[in-house]
Design a protein around this motif. Structure first.
Motif, PDB file in Angstrom:
ATOM      1  N   PRO A  97       0.819  -1.215   0.000  1.00 28.39           N
ATOM      2  CA  PRO A  97       0.000   0.000   0.000  1.00 28.39           C
ATOM      3  C   PRO A  97       0.855   1.269   0.000  1.00 28.39           C
ATOM      4  O   PRO A  97       1.929   1.294   0.603  1.00 28.39           O
ATOM      5  N   THR A  98       0.392   2.283  -0.705  1.00 29.54           N
ATOM      6  CA  THR A  98       1.059   3.588  -0.638  1.00 29.54           C
ATOM      7  C   THR A  98       0.604   4.266   0.643  1.00 29.54           C
ATOM      8  O   THR A  98      -0.569   4.190   1.024  1.00 29.54           O
ATOM      9  N   VAL A  99       1.546   4.917   1.313  1.00 28.18           N
ATOM     10  CA  VAL A  99       1.281   5.444   2.655  1.00 28.18           C
ATOM     11  C   VAL A  99       1.698   6.906   2.766  1.00 28.18           C
ATOM     12  O   VAL A  99       2.744   7.313   2.251  1.00 28.18           O
ATOM     13  N   PHE A 100       0.877   7.672   3.458  1.00 30.08           N
ATOM     14  CA  PHE A 100       1.228   9.060   3.787  1.00 30.08           C
ATOM     15  C   PHE A 100       1.161   9.226   5.290  1.00 30.08           C
ATOM     16  O   PHE A 100       0.191   8.831   5.929  1.00 30.08           O
ATOM     17  N   PHE A 101       2.216   9.800   5.858  1.00 27.41           N
ATOM     18  CA  PHE A 101       2.256  10.071   7.299  1.00 27.41           C
ATOM     19  C   PHE A 101       2.311  11.567   7.539  1.00 27.41           C
ATOM     20  O   PHE A 101       3.028  12.295   6.841  1.00 27.41           O
ATOM     21  N   ALA A 138       7.190  12.747   6.673  1.00 27.89           N
ATOM     22  CA  ALA A 138       8.509  12.144   6.867  1.00 27.89           C
ATOM     23  C   ALA A 138       9.005  11.526   5.572  1.00 27.89           C
ATOM     24  O   ALA A 138       8.338  10.676   4.982  1.00 27.89           O
ATOM     25  N   GLY A 139      10.180  11.962   5.126  1.00 28.53           N
ATOM     26  CA  GLY A 139      10.778  11.420   3.918  1.00 28.53           C
ATOM     27  C   GLY A 139      12.023  10.612   4.217  1.00 28.53           C
ATOM     28  O   GLY A 139      12.245  10.174   5.364  1.00 28.53           O
ATOM     29  N   THR A 140      12.856  10.434   3.217  1.00 26.73           N
ATOM     30  CA  THR A 140      14.092   9.679   3.380  1.00 26.73           C
ATOM     31  C   THR A 140      14.989  10.340   4.429  1.00 26.73           C
ATOM     32  O   THR A 140      15.132  11.554   4.463  1.00 26.73           O
ATOM     33  N   GLY A 141      15.586   9.502   5.288  1.00 28.35           N
ATOM     34  CA  GLY A 141      16.441  10.021   6.356  1.00 28.35           C
ATOM     35  C   GLY A 141      15.740  10.078   7.686  1.00 28.35           C
ATOM     36  O   GLY A 141      16.364  10.390   8.706  1.00 28.35           O
ATOM     37  N   SER A 142      14.447   9.753   7.704  1.00 30.70           N
ATOM     38  CA  SER A 142      13.690   9.764   8.958  1.00 30.70           C
ATOM     39  C   SER A 142      13.398   8.338   9.418  1.00 30.70           C
ATOM     40  O   SER A 142      13.266   7.423   8.597  1.00 30.70           O
ATOM     41  N   ILE A 158       4.860   7.628   0.230  1.00 30.50           N
ATOM     42  CA  ILE A 158       4.793   8.489  -0.953  1.00 30.50           C
ATOM     43  C   ILE A 158       5.757   9.676  -0.846  1.00 30.50           C
ATOM     44  O   ILE A 158       6.047  10.339  -1.849  1.00 30.50           O
ATOM     45  N   ALA A 159       6.278   9.940   0.372  1.00 30.92           N
ATOM     46  CA  ALA A 159       7.236  11.037   0.559  1.00 30.92           C
ATOM     47  C   ALA A 159       8.679  10.544   0.521  1.00 30.92           C
ATOM     48  O   ALA A 159       9.608  11.329   0.704  1.00 30.92           O
ATOM     49  N   ALA A 160       8.872   9.249   0.269  1.00 29.64           N
ATOM     50  CA  ALA A 160      10.224   8.672   0.274  1.00 29.64           C
ATOM     51  C   ALA A 160      11.197   9.335  -0.704  1.00 29.64           C
ATOM     52  O   ALA A 160      12.393   9.406  -0.421  1.00 29.64           O
ATOM     53  N   ASN A 213      15.082  18.469   6.952  1.00 29.69           N
ATOM     54  CA  ASN A 213      15.848  18.458   8.191  1.00 29.69           C
ATOM     55  C   ASN A 213      15.529  17.195   8.988  1.00 29.69           C
ATOM     56  O   ASN A 213      14.394  16.989   9.396  1.00 29.69           O
ATOM     57  N   ASN A 214      16.545  16.337   9.166  1.00 29.75           N
ATOM     58  CA  ASN A 214      16.359  15.044   9.827  1.00 29.75           C
ATOM     59  C   ASN A 214      15.330  14.166   9.108  1.00 29.75           C
ATOM     60  O   ASN A 214      14.748  13.260   9.701  1.00 29.75           O
ATOM     61  N   GLY A 215      15.092  14.471   7.822  1.00 33.29           N
ATOM     62  CA  GLY A 215      14.170  13.657   7.043  1.00 33.29           C
ATOM     63  C   GLY A 215      12.744  14.179   7.006  1.00 33.29           C
ATOM     64  O   GLY A 215      11.893  13.600   6.328  1.00 33.29           O
ATOM     65  N   TRP A 216      12.460  15.255   7.721  1.00 31.59           N
ATOM     66  CA  TRP A 216      11.097  15.790   7.799  1.00 31.59           C
ATOM     67  C   TRP A 216      10.951  17.005   6.887  1.00 31.59           C
ATOM     68  O   TRP A 216      11.866  17.818   6.766  1.00 31.59           O
ATOM     69  N   LEU A 217       9.781  17.145   6.270  1.00 35.11           N
ATOM     70  CA  LEU A 217       9.571  18.234   5.330  1.00 35.11           C
ATOM     71  C   LEU A 217       8.093  18.592   5.198  1.00 35.11           C
ATOM     72  O   LEU A 217       7.228  17.767   5.512  1.00 35.11           O
ATOM     73  N   PRO A 218       7.798  19.810   4.754  1.00 35.00           N
ATOM     74  CA  PRO A 218       6.402  20.200   4.527  1.00 35.00           C
ATOM     75  C   PRO A 218       5.988  19.881   3.092  1.00 35.00           C
ATOM     76  O   PRO A 218       6.788  19.982   2.161  1.00 35.00           O
TER      77      PRO A 218
END
Length: 302
Positions: free
Chosen positions: A177-181, A196-200, A214-216, A221-226
């Motif tokens: 499944p595709t996931v969004f957090f 949360a993207g890559t690096g988190s 889906i944000a991979a 910063n630390n893998g988090w982004l808007p």
């Protein structure tokens, strides 16, 4: 009398040498997550936890009885309240006479210099990945001289990650499944959502548990982004995970009533998982339990 006195003196000297040797054997120097060399002369008996995530590590290692101070934001309430995480109340912390103050990285970095100027020993935790968390457990085990407990916990965490990874590795990509957090409660007025993207560590949890974040492809910063609402609508995930604050039922209702989210596939199909925002925002050993939680939600406990 002379021989008796000399023997007594030798005994005292021997005891003193044994004590010195013991102290020296317990003294260590470790490199914290800020790249600082921290000298620990003795395993800390009095600790101020200046971040809720730091408290989680101490609890996981059975060291709650050494905590003498925590911030207002901490769920652990059996220690003195030192106030906010930023700025730290240095005077209050100093009054607790801690052997060690544990802080979190990022926005708390500037506080370390203040602690050092007050002659307080500070240790910085800044785990961003699951591997970082495991490494931190091992280091704290050395700092507090609880190596056997730390080794056991490290083994448990590694095994959990490995076992889940082996199980989900057999699932074809197209069946995942595709996931969004997101870590924020849905707000009609919010222009962006934090994810949360890559690096988190959150991206790792989703991927190891068998999901496709889906944000991979992105990081921050630390893998988090808007991200924007338009981006979320375009990607229309199968599953949405919300790290929420407040009543989960109210959050669930807010999602169903939200002008944008109510039209998303995950909401229409009832695939919205609401989890404790405090828990999932703290990179510490407890976060590994979400491997099972996510997997069960993705695949219905199969």
């Amino acid at each position: 009398m002379v021989k008796s006195y000399s023997l007594c003196s030798l005994r005292k000297l021997f005891v003193m040498l044994v004590l010195i040797a013991t102290v020296l054997s317990l003294a260590i120097a470790v490199v914290d997550d800020a790249g600082r060399i921290v000298n620990i002369p003795m395993p800390p008996r009095r600790v101020v936890s200046a971040a809720p995530s730091a408290t989680r590590y101490l609890q996981a290692l059975g060291l709650e009885n050494r905590i003498v101070g925590v911030t207002t934001w901490d769920s652990y309430k059996k220690a003195e309240n030192i106030g906010n995480m930023v700025p730290l109340n240095i005077e209050k912390i100093h009054s607790l006479k801690p052997d060690l103050v544990i802080t979190f990285g990022g926005f708390q970095f500037p506080e370390v210099e203040k602690l050092e100027k007050a002659n307080l020993t500070a240790y910085v935790l800044n785990a961003n990945t699951l591997t970082d968390i495991i490494k931190a457990v091992g280091q704290l085990g050395a700092v507090f001289n609880v190596k056997s407990k730390a080794d056991k916990l490290v083994s448990e965490l590694r095994n959990k990650m490995t076992e889940m990874g082996q199980k989900t590795s057999k699932i074809p990509l197209e069946n995942r499944p595709t996931v969004f957090f997101t870590i924020t409660t849905p707000d009609e007025n919010a222009k962006q959502l934090w994810t949360a993207g890559t690096g988190s560590y959150m991206n790792e949890l989703i991927v190891i548990a068998g999901g496709r974040n889906i944000a991979a492809p992105y990081t921050g910063n630390n893998g988090w982004l808007p991200v924007s609402w338009e981006w979320l609508v375009k990607n229309d995930p199968d599953v949405i995970i919300i790290g929420a604050y407040g009543d989960p039922k109210e959050v669930e209702q807010a999602v169903k009533n939200h002008s944008i989210m109510k039209n998303l596939k995950a909401v229409k199909q009832g695939k919205v998982l609401i989890v404790d925002g405090d828990e999932v925002s703290q990179a510490a050993p407890h976060i590994f339990k979400y491997l099972d939680i996510f997997y069960n939600f993705f695949y219905g406990g199969k």
